[in-house]
Structures are given as C-alpha cells and as structure tokens.
Scaffold this active site. Structure first.
Site, mmCIF file in Angstrom:
data_model
loop_
_atom_site.group_PDB
_atom_site.id
_atom_site.type_symbol
_atom_site.label_atom_id
_atom_site.label_comp_id
_atom_site.label_asym_id
_atom_site.label_seq_id
_atom_site.Cartn_x
_atom_site.Cartn_y
_atom_site.Cartn_z
ATOM 1 N N HIS A 121 35.785 51.280 38.344
ATOM 2 C CA HIS A 121 36.149 50.181 39.247
ATOM 3 C C HIS A 121 36.013 50.614 40.707
ATOM 4 O O HIS A 121 35.409 49.914 41.537
ATOM 5 C CB HIS A 121 37.580 49.730 38.951
ATOM 6 C CG HIS A 121 38.040 48.581 39.794
ATOM 7 N ND1 HIS A 121 38.076 47.284 39.317
ATOM 8 C CD2 HIS A 121 38.481 48.521 41.079
ATOM 9 C CE1 HIS A 121 38.518 46.481 40.273
ATOM 10 N NE2 HIS A 121 38.781 47.213 41.363
ATOM 11 N N GLU A 122 36.558 51.797 41.016
ATOM 12 C CA GLU A 122 36.511 52.258 42.403
ATOM 13 C C GLU A 122 35.091 52.649 42.817
ATOM 14 O O GLU A 122 34.703 52.438 43.975
ATOM 15 C CB GLU A 122 37.475 53.437 42.596
ATOM 16 C CG GLU A 122 38.923 53.153 42.200
ATOM 17 C CD GLU A 122 39.506 51.910 42.868
ATOM 18 O OE1 GLU A 122 39.038 51.537 43.960
ATOM 19 O OE2 GLU A 122 40.430 51.308 42.290
ATOM 20 N N HIS A 158 33.143 49.707 44.017
ATOM 21 C CA HIS A 158 33.431 49.250 45.377
ATOM 22 C C HIS A 158 32.482 49.859 46.404
ATOM 23 O O HIS A 158 32.365 49.344 47.525
ATOM 24 C CB HIS A 158 34.872 49.584 45.757
ATOM 25 C CG HIS A 158 35.869 48.591 45.254
ATOM 26 N ND1 HIS A 158 35.728 47.228 45.440
ATOM 27 C CD2 HIS A 158 37.043 48.760 44.580
ATOM 28 C CE1 HIS A 158 36.755 46.604 44.908
ATOM 29 N NE2 HIS A 158 37.564 47.501 44.375
ATOM 30 N N GLU A 169 36.735 42.441 44.741
ATOM 31 C CA GLU A 169 37.492 42.763 43.526
ATOM 32 C C GLU A 169 36.917 42.112 42.269
ATOM 33 O O GLU A 169 36.992 42.692 41.183
ATOM 34 C CB GLU A 169 38.956 42.346 43.705
ATOM 35 C CG GLU A 169 39.670 43.050 44.850
ATOM 36 C CD GLU A 169 39.702 44.571 44.691
ATOM 37 O OE1 GLU A 169 39.342 45.076 43.612
ATOM 38 O OE2 GLU A 169 40.075 45.247 45.662
#
Length: 610
Positions: free
Chosen positions: A459-460, A463, A482
């Site tokens: 997930h990170e 980004h 997000e």
C-alpha cells in the site's frame, strides 16, 4: 486575517497567497534537542513571483474587506503564547507528514488554558518584539502570506545573496544600480537553472542560505499564518526573493501538515524543492524525505550532522523527518533478487516507456533515464528500534525486494531513486505512511506475520506513484491517493507472493468482501457530508484570487478515522478494472503514470484520459 473556525465541523484554511508568489526552494538548518523537546533553527526561502504579481497584491485588500481593519494591521509588540505539541504522542493520522521522535519524559509547561508559555526563560529566545509595525501600510506594500501554526518566530530578514562569492554568474544585467533588484535577479536565475545543473543549483542554494542578512522585514502572525512585508515593496516582483526566518521553535508535523514544522506554502500547487541540515545527539539517527542516503558527520563529541536534499518539486506537505535511536537492520546475506537492480526491457513491458517528453516542470526525472526505467528494485534500507531488529530481519527485509519488483511489474518506472522503511514508535496511530523516499510502518505490522506486513508495505509503495509522483490538486480528493493505493496493494501483493491467477482472485475477493462490510458499517454510522468523495463538488480545485483556499472538513476530528476515501475509491477502481479487463486497465494505468507523473490532478483528469 485571523480566521475563526469551528473545529467540530469546519475547514482547514490554506492561507498562502500562491497566486502571487511561490516558494521554489527551502533550506532548513535545524537543531534537535531531546532534553528540552525542542527543534529550533533557521529557514531560508527562495521565491519566484507569479504571473499576476506585477500588479498590486490583492491578498491584503481582500483580507481587509473581509476582516476588520484591526485584523489587517501589523500589531504592536506583545508576548507570544505558542502551544507546543507533545512530541511523544501527536502524530499525523492521514499520512501527509509526520515528525517521528523518541524522547525522554515530558515536562508539562502548559497553563490552565492548555497553551504552553513560550517565554524567554523557558526556550532561550525573546518574545516577538520585531514582529510588528505600529503603522498600517497594508494597503501599500505587498504581503507574503505563509501557512504557519504553533511556531515561535523571532526575526525575518532579507538575505544578501549578492554577497556570495562567484554569484555574479547569475547576473544578466551587471549594470543594475538598485541592489534589491540585483538580488532578486540572482534568485530568479538560480531557481530557473536547467535540470542538468541541479548539483550546482543545490550548492548555490546552500551558499546563499549562509549569506548575511541585509535588513529586517516586518512580520506578524495569527492562528494560521505568518505575514511578511518590506516597506516600499509594493509588488511581488519587488518583494525580496530570498528571506531568512529565525530562530523558529518547531513542533512536529500533524494533521494540519507541515505548517507546524516550518513556515511554508501548504497549498499543493506550491511545489518546491528543499535541502536540510539537521544536528542531533550522536546516538540518534536522522531520516528524511531526501534523495540521498545520508550518513552522519561528526561535528564535535556527542553531536552529529545529517544533510538531505530533494530535486523533484513537491508540495511542502510531503516533507518528513524522523529522529530517534533507530538501528539499521541489514540482511545477513544478499539474495540474487537484491542484486537485480537493472535488466533489459522485455516486449511485455513495451508500454512502460511511452514516447514523448514529460509534461511536468523541469527536474532530473527518472522516467527519462533508461537505466531507471528498467530498475525493478531500487536501493532500500530498513531502520527500527533495537528490540525489533530481529522481527524486521525475519519478516520485513524478506518482503521488500519482491514487493518493489511487483510494483515495477505493474506500473513501470519507480518515481523515486531509493527507499528507507522505518518501524516507528508504538504510539504511531495508523498502519503506515508514505513520503518521498521514506515509509513509516507501524510495529503492529510485524506482529501480523508476512500477510499484514506485506499488504501494508505494498500500500505504501503504491503511494510513490499515486499520492506522491501524482498528487491531488485539491486535498479533499483523497481518493486519488488512497483509493488507488488500496486497489493496487492487492495487485502488488498477489504478484509478490507469485500466486496463480485463481489464487490471486480468491484472495482479492475475500478482501473485497471484508472491505464492503467496513464501508457499509461506516456509511451507517458516520455523517453523510463526510462520505462524499468530492465535498467541494463543482468548486473542487477552486482558489481565491490570492491562491488561498480551505480543506473541506479538514478540522473535523471524525474525518481522521474514516476509511470512506480508501474504500469508495477502491470499489470505483475495482469496477473499472472488471469492466475494462485487467490488460486494458493496467495498460491505461501505466500510460497515465507516464503522462501525469510530477503533476497535480483532479478527478476529471482521470475520467477524461480514460
């Protein structure tokens, strides 16, 4: 200009007048003192006037129309009472910026009103005796407005960049007799140097930041801003283009972003570069959102200095710093995958490198570097408290290479050249947070085994593309960051595990079911106005003539804990992927990333491009 907002429901103001003048580069020089729990130092800003700045600034006049004359006046000297955040517990909830700090026991210096008294005997600086002017010249002089909150500022001064040896190469008109015009010309030339001269540019930024002051500037503060002017400078063009703010007492980044760390321009459109020198006790490690893997330089016994820089212009909210007794966790042996930094381009990846030049402002861009486009795994480091080094060795270190490789297989070129991963203190209130070149992960991700750690890491990592390399022009459109990261974490994680297609589908269906239940529960139990992906509707992305705006519901404490932008964005993208088919959808994503990296977008940009 002191805006009164209702913190139970209302909006976070972005006060900076970015339509008139922009910060192009920040140079921070900071000292971190864990004994007093204070960060202090100086900040030098290099400015560029905007297209509309040649006429008289409308920001002050607008404010005077909306506020009383007294609110626009540079006030008489008065003591500054500045609330200082608790450096042990006040963390960013949503992932724009944080200051990670492990300190010793705290002292409570607050009064009955909860504010901390920023007095000379407590912090070693005087009250803001220079932050005022008894006359009201606001209607005559240009006013620079910076977003600022909970900081104590002693002095603001113009920097004499013309005194720097060798700086004459940046003067096109050496016959200029007005020294202030010469200084501004030097800064204009410096901030517009071509990208291939970035090392020279950083060097001169550093030299200029050490130049002597050449006159104090008048300034004032209110709840949300720092306002600076120079008597007689009536336009943004005439306003000093290099100013020094000192000394500042810093609190940490927080849900109101980096205005609580240093005076800055918070609106996303104010994209800038930065460099920072941070001094701390030799037993501490300083990590930062920087392109270089900094190593400490010993200044004297017990004190070290760290230096970081960034050449890709980004919103000031993405600046992150973490200081603490971290230990670097290194692999016991190097695996073959760690050595596979580069390889040849395969036919299946042909659309990773689309034809054409980049659409962003000029900077040294990895998407134009052939060696970077084929780099599956970027250099990476892991830091953690000593007690968690073993858990990191067993779990996190084993996952980093496959997760980075999986991300490259899906989206192509890594936007950033390296990655630090920090396991943050136990009071960190979320599972993770991404900033340029650095990711914070909660300690709880290590306790959940490889699945929890892997999905959060994916997930990170996502980004880096959505949220950082491509940002939202209006912060209320959080789903652009997000929603994409939530959808891509499943895809990255399935590839990192090397699951068969049917196994990947089963795993993703299970996670979709759990998310649907969470979204239903949140929809039933939260205010309807907080569930809207575009709360500003047709006004999304709009700003005032001066460039100021508000973040809708930005001060509402309920919003911090909501997942609606993650989940609604995820289900929208899941719908599109299923409707188009994976091949078409991910080909679209790769081309979208190549087209819009280094830029800010609104929702309609995605729909129109699709």
């Amino acid at each position: 200009m002191d805006i009164k907002l209702d913190p139970s429901r209302d909006d976070l103001p972005l006060m900076a007048n970015t339509s008139h003048i922009l910060v192009k580069h920040y140079v921070l020089d900071l000292d971190v003192d864990f004994e007093s729990q204070i960060i202090d130092g100086t900040l030098v800003l290099f400015l560029e006037s905007g297209n509309r700045s040649r006429k008289k600034s409308g920001s002050t006049e607008e404010a005077c129309r909306s506020e009383s004359n007294e609110a626009c006046r540079f006030r008489k000297p008065e003591p500054c009472h500045v609330p200082v955040a608790d450096t042990r517990t006040s963390w960013s909830q949503m992932g724009y910026s944080d200051f990670a700090i492990c300190g010793k026991g705290e002292r409570d210096t607050s009064g009955k009103d909860g504010n901390h008294d920023n007095q000379e005997q407590t912090y070693g600086i005087s009250s803001s005796k220079h932050c005022c002017d008894t006359g009201n010249h606001g209607s005559e002089d240009f006013l620079l407005v910076l977003d600022c909150c909970d900081l104590s500022v002693l002095r603001v001064e113009e920097v004499d960049v013309a005194a720097v040896p060798g700086i004459e190469k940046f003067t096109r008109s050496p016959k200029l007799t007005v020294v202030s015009e010469l200084r501004n010309q030097i800064v204009r030339e410096l901030v517009t140097l071509p990208a291939d001269r970035w090392r020279e540019q950083l060097d001169y930024y550093a030299r200029c930041s050490l130049a002597p002051g050449c006159g104090e500037l008048l300034f004032d503060t209110d709840t949300w801003s720092l306002q600076i002017r120079k008597t007689g400078a009536q336009t943004a063009t005439a306003f000093p283009h290099a100013i020094r703010i000192r000394p500042c007492v810093y609190t940490m980044g927080s849900p109101i972003n980096n205005r609580a760390l240093f005076p800055c321009q918070e609106p996303p459109v104010a994209m800038s570069t930065w460099q920072a020198t941070v001094r701390a006790a030799a037993s501490f490690v300083v990590l930062m959102s920087g392109e270089n893997s900094a190593k400490p330089t010993q200044l004297r016994e017990g004190c070290s200095s760290w230096h970081y820089y960034v050449t890709m212009p980004m919103p000031a909210s993405t600046f992150t710093i973490a200081v603490g007794p971290w230990t670097e966790v290194k692999p016991e042996t190097c695996s073959p995958s760690d050595l596979a930094a580069e390889r040849s381009l395969s036919p299946s990846e042909a659309d990773f490198r689309c034809a054409g030049v980049c659409g962003h402002m000029e900077y040294p861009c990895r998407f134009q570097d052939p060696s970077a486009t084929t780099q599956e795994i970027i250099p990476h480091r892991v830091f953690a408290p000593e007690s968690l080094a073993g858990a990191c060795q067993e779990t996190l270190l084993q996952l980093l290479s496959p997760c980075l490789s999986a991300a490259h297989a899906v989206l192509g070129t890594h936007p950033f050249s390296r990655l630090d991963v920090l396991i943050v203190p136990a009071n960190f209130p979320s599972l993770g947070m991404a900033s340029p070149h650095i990711v914070f992960l909660s300690q709880s991700t290590l306790a959940g085994g490889s699945h929890l750690c892997g999905t959060r890491l994916c997930h990170e990592i996502a980004h880096a593309w959505f949220g950082l390399a491509i940002g939202a022009r209006d912060w209320t459109e959080e789903w652009l960051s997000e929603g994409f990261a939530t959808h891509l974490e499943d895809v990255f994680w399935a590839k990192a595990q090397q699951l068969a297609p049917h196994e990947a589908q089963e795993q993703q269906e299970l996670r979709a079911s759990l998310r649907w239940r969470r979204l239903q529960d949140e929809s039933r139990n939260s205010p309807e106005q907080l569930q809207v992906l575009r709360p500003n509707k047709e006004k999304t992305g709009h700003v005032s003539d001066s460039g100021s705006s508000v973040i809708k519901h930005g001060l509402n404490p309920e919003k911090v804990f909501m997942q609606v932008h993650y989940l609604k964005g995820y289900f929208l993208l899941r719908f599109l992927a299923r409707r188009l088919g994976d091949d078409t959808y991910f080909s679209f994503l790769r081309k979208f990333v190549h087209t819009f990296h280094g830029q800010l977008i609104l929702s309609q940009v995605i729909y129109e491009y699709l």
